[in-house]
Design a protein around this motif. Structure first.
Motif, PDB file in Angstrom:
ATOM      1  N   ARG A   1       0.853  -1.182   0.000  1.00 20.14           N
ATOM      2  CA  ARG A   1       0.000   0.000   0.000  1.00 20.14           C
ATOM      3  C   ARG A   1       0.891   1.235   0.000  1.00 20.14           C
ATOM      4  O   ARG A   1       1.817   1.329   0.812  1.00 20.14           O
ATOM      5  CB  ARG A   1      -0.924   0.030   1.223  1.00 20.14           C
ATOM      6  CG  ARG A   1      -1.927  -1.111   1.297  1.00 20.14           C
ATOM      7  CD  ARG A   1      -2.959  -1.029   0.185  1.00 20.14           C
ATOM      8  NE  ARG A   1      -3.935  -2.117   0.284  1.00 20.14           N
ATOM      9  CZ  ARG A   1      -3.775  -3.307  -0.276  1.00 20.14           C
ATOM     10  NH1 ARG A   1      -2.662  -3.580  -0.964  1.00 20.14           N
ATOM     11  NH2 ARG A   1      -4.700  -4.249  -0.138  1.00 20.14           N
ATOM     12  N   ARG A   2       0.616   2.150  -0.899  1.00 20.32           N
ATOM     13  CA  ARG A   2       1.395   3.395  -0.924  1.00 20.32           C
ATOM     14  C   ARG A   2       0.961   4.266   0.243  1.00 20.32           C
ATOM     15  O   ARG A   2      -0.175   4.735   0.312  1.00 20.32           O
ATOM     16  CB  ARG A   2       1.164   4.129  -2.252  1.00 20.32           C
ATOM     17  CG  ARG A   2       1.922   5.456  -2.357  1.00 20.32           C
ATOM     18  CD  ARG A   2       3.408   5.246  -2.503  1.00 20.32           C
ATOM     19  NE  ARG A   2       4.101   6.545  -2.559  1.00 20.32           N
ATOM     20  CZ  ARG A   2       4.930   7.000  -1.629  1.00 20.32           C
ATOM     21  NH1 ARG A   2       5.186   6.258  -0.560  1.00 20.32           N
ATOM     22  NH2 ARG A   2       5.511   8.168  -1.758  1.00 20.32           N
ATOM     23  N   ASP A   3       1.885   4.472   1.181  1.00 21.12           N
ATOM     24  CA  ASP A   3       1.606   5.231   2.403  1.00 21.12           C
ATOM     25  C   ASP A   3       2.816   6.107   2.687  1.00 21.12           C
ATOM     26  O   ASP A   3       3.898   5.613   3.026  1.00 21.12           O
ATOM     27  CB  ASP A   3       1.341   4.279   3.574  1.00 21.12           C
ATOM     28  CG  ASP A   3       1.007   5.007   4.873  1.00 21.12           C
ATOM     29  OD1 ASP A   3       1.152   6.247   4.916  1.00 21.12           O
ATOM     30  OD2 ASP A   3       0.603   4.338   5.835  1.00 21.12           O
ATOM     31  N   ARG A   4       2.637   7.425   2.557  1.00 19.77           N
ATOM     32  CA  ARG A   4       3.765   8.349   2.710  1.00 19.77           C
ATOM     33  C   ARG A   4       4.343   8.355   4.117  1.00 19.77           C
ATOM     34  O   ARG A   4       5.446   8.857   4.330  1.00 19.77           O
ATOM     35  CB  ARG A   4       3.338   9.767   2.314  1.00 19.77           C
ATOM     36  CG  ARG A   4       3.062   9.915   0.830  1.00 19.77           C
ATOM     37  CD  ARG A   4       2.518  11.301   0.502  1.00 19.77           C
ATOM     38  NE  ARG A   4       2.304  11.470  -0.933  1.00 19.77           N
ATOM     39  CZ  ARG A   4       1.242  11.037  -1.580  1.00 19.77           C
ATOM     40  NH1 ARG A   4       0.289  10.403  -0.916  1.00 19.77           N
ATOM     41  NH2 ARG A   4       1.120  11.235  -2.878  1.00 19.77           N
ATOM     42  N   ASN A   5       3.609   7.829   5.076  1.00 25.41           N
ATOM     43  CA  ASN A   5       4.088   7.841   6.456  1.00 25.41           C
ATOM     44  C   ASN A   5       4.595   6.479   6.927  1.00 25.41           C
ATOM     45  O   ASN A   5       4.861   6.295   8.113  1.00 25.41           O
ATOM     46  CB  ASN A   5       2.967   8.309   7.394  1.00 25.41           C
ATOM     47  CG  ASN A   5       2.556   9.738   7.109  1.00 25.41           C
ATOM     48  OD1 ASN A   5       3.410  10.597   6.883  1.00 25.41           O
ATOM     49  ND2 ASN A   5       1.259  10.002   7.107  1.00 25.41           N
ATOM     50  N   ALA A   6       4.732   5.551   5.999  1.00 31.05           N
ATOM     51  CA  ALA A   6       5.177   4.204   6.348  1.00 31.05           C
ATOM     52  C   ALA A   6       6.678   4.061   6.093  1.00 31.05           C
ATOM     53  O   ALA A   6       7.256   4.771   5.260  1.00 31.05           O
ATOM     54  CB  ALA A   6       4.392   3.168   5.547  1.00 31.05           C
ATOM     55  N   PRO A   7       7.329   3.136   6.805  1.00 30.51           N
ATOM     56  CA  PRO A   7       8.764   2.901   6.591  1.00 30.51           C
ATOM     57  C   PRO A   7       9.001   1.986   5.395  1.00 30.51           C
ATOM     58  O   PRO A   7       8.098   1.705   4.603  1.00 30.51           O
ATOM     59  CB  PRO A   7       9.186   2.245   7.912  1.00 30.51           C
ATOM     60  CG  PRO A   7       7.957   1.477   8.330  1.00 30.51           C
ATOM     61  CD  PRO A   7       6.778   2.328   7.903  1.00 30.51           C
TER      62      PRO A   7
END
Length: 312
Positions: free
Chosen positions: A165-171
């Motif tokens: 999942r594209r998540d800008r706040n994920a590592p």
């Protein structure tokens, strides 16, 4: 040679002296680079300081400073007020561009992005790659069916796996993507200002809080280059940024792309795209200079394995 300067160490001080960017820690110089060689500075360390003279010197050269959050996602960018010698006229033409023209321009950009996504999937032998040629042909002026989003929904699972999942706040992969996109965004933002255009006035992106909407429009076809590199790095067990990985991302601006019969590095391709957009505004004709997707050998070069013996 233009270089991306990454500042990731806490407590550094940045200044300028006699044409050089000086990096200091506890008043001791730890590095320097000619200001004329600085393509952009990416700053994502806390507690760093810098001088106004340095910001002004970089602005005079059109070199942005990109400020990132803890997830390596850009949150602010500095750019010069003045760029191209005919900036006033070009900005006026940009502001007065007709809705049909901006829709045609966005159509061209979406087509180019989908073509890049399809080419990358084809390079990896993904069976979904064939659908992207059809999606690209279906894109109409202004992309009213939002085929860009439809392509994205197919693209990410096909490229990164069904659980991604594209998540800008994920590592992990997401943080790597953030950093790579920051490099590309800085390159495109610099090209936009150099072309005499205003980065806030986008042709599609129009969020009031986005001061670089136009850069976000033009960066779209370049994003799959970052995706390709990130996928390669993940496959090699890389999950976080370190100096060697940052250098790999910085090298993206020198990756060659084909424009017509010529090969040009990404930095020049961004400049040519921005200049062609400015001319499109002036002539009211959609005539963007866009690159074509890399051939198999190009993707191979871009995604080559890390050299374990490369100098730090």
């Amino acid at each position: 040679m233009e270089r991306i300067v990454d500042i990731g160490t806490e407590g550094l001080h940045l200044s300028s002296h006699r044409g050089f960017l000086i990096v200091s820690k506890d008043r001791d110089e730890v590095g320097r680079i000619a200001l004329d060689d600085v393509h952009a500075i990416i700053l994502h360390a806390h507690g760093c300081t810098w001088t106004g003279n340095l910001v002004a010197a970089l602005a005079e050269r059109g070199s942005p400073i990109v400020f990132c959050n803890a997830h390596h996602s850009p949150v602010a960018v500095t750019l010069p007020i003045a760029g191209f010698h005919a900036q006033g006229g070009r900005m006026r033409a940009q502001w007065e561009a007709s809705k049909p023209l901006t829709k045609q321009l966005w159509q061209r950009i979406v087509k180019a992005k989908i073509a890049m996504q399809g080419a990358l999937l084809d390079f990896h032998g993904a069976r979904e790659a064939g659908a992207f040629a059809l999606l690209g042909r279906r894109v109409r002026s202004g992309d009213p069916e939002n085929l860009e989003a439809q392509a994205a929904r197919r693209y990410w699972p096909a490229l990164m796996g069904p659980d991604f999942r594209r998540d800008r706040n994920a590592p992990g992969a997401n943080a790597l993507l953030n950093y790579g996109y920051a490099v590309m965004r800085a390159t495109v933002a610099r090209a936009v200002v150099a072309a005499g255009l205003h980065p806030t006035i986008g042709i599609f992106h129009a969020n009031r809080g986005n001061a670089f909407a136009l850069a976000d429009d033009l960066v779209e076809p370049f994003r799959p280059l970052v995706d390709a590199l990130v996928l390669s790095l993940i496959g090699q067990g890389v999950e976080k940024l370190d100096p060697a990985i940052k250098r790999r991302f910085a090298q993206l601006i020198a990756f060659d792309l084909r424009i017509g019969e010529e090969m040009s590095p990404v930095s020049v391709a961004a400049q040519r795209l921005a200049q062609s957009l400015a001319r499109s505004f002036e002539t009211s004709a959609s005539d963007l200079v866009l690159f074509i997707p890399p051939a198999h050998a190009g993707w191979m070069k871009l995604t080559r394995p890390l050299d374990p013996f490369a100098a730090e």
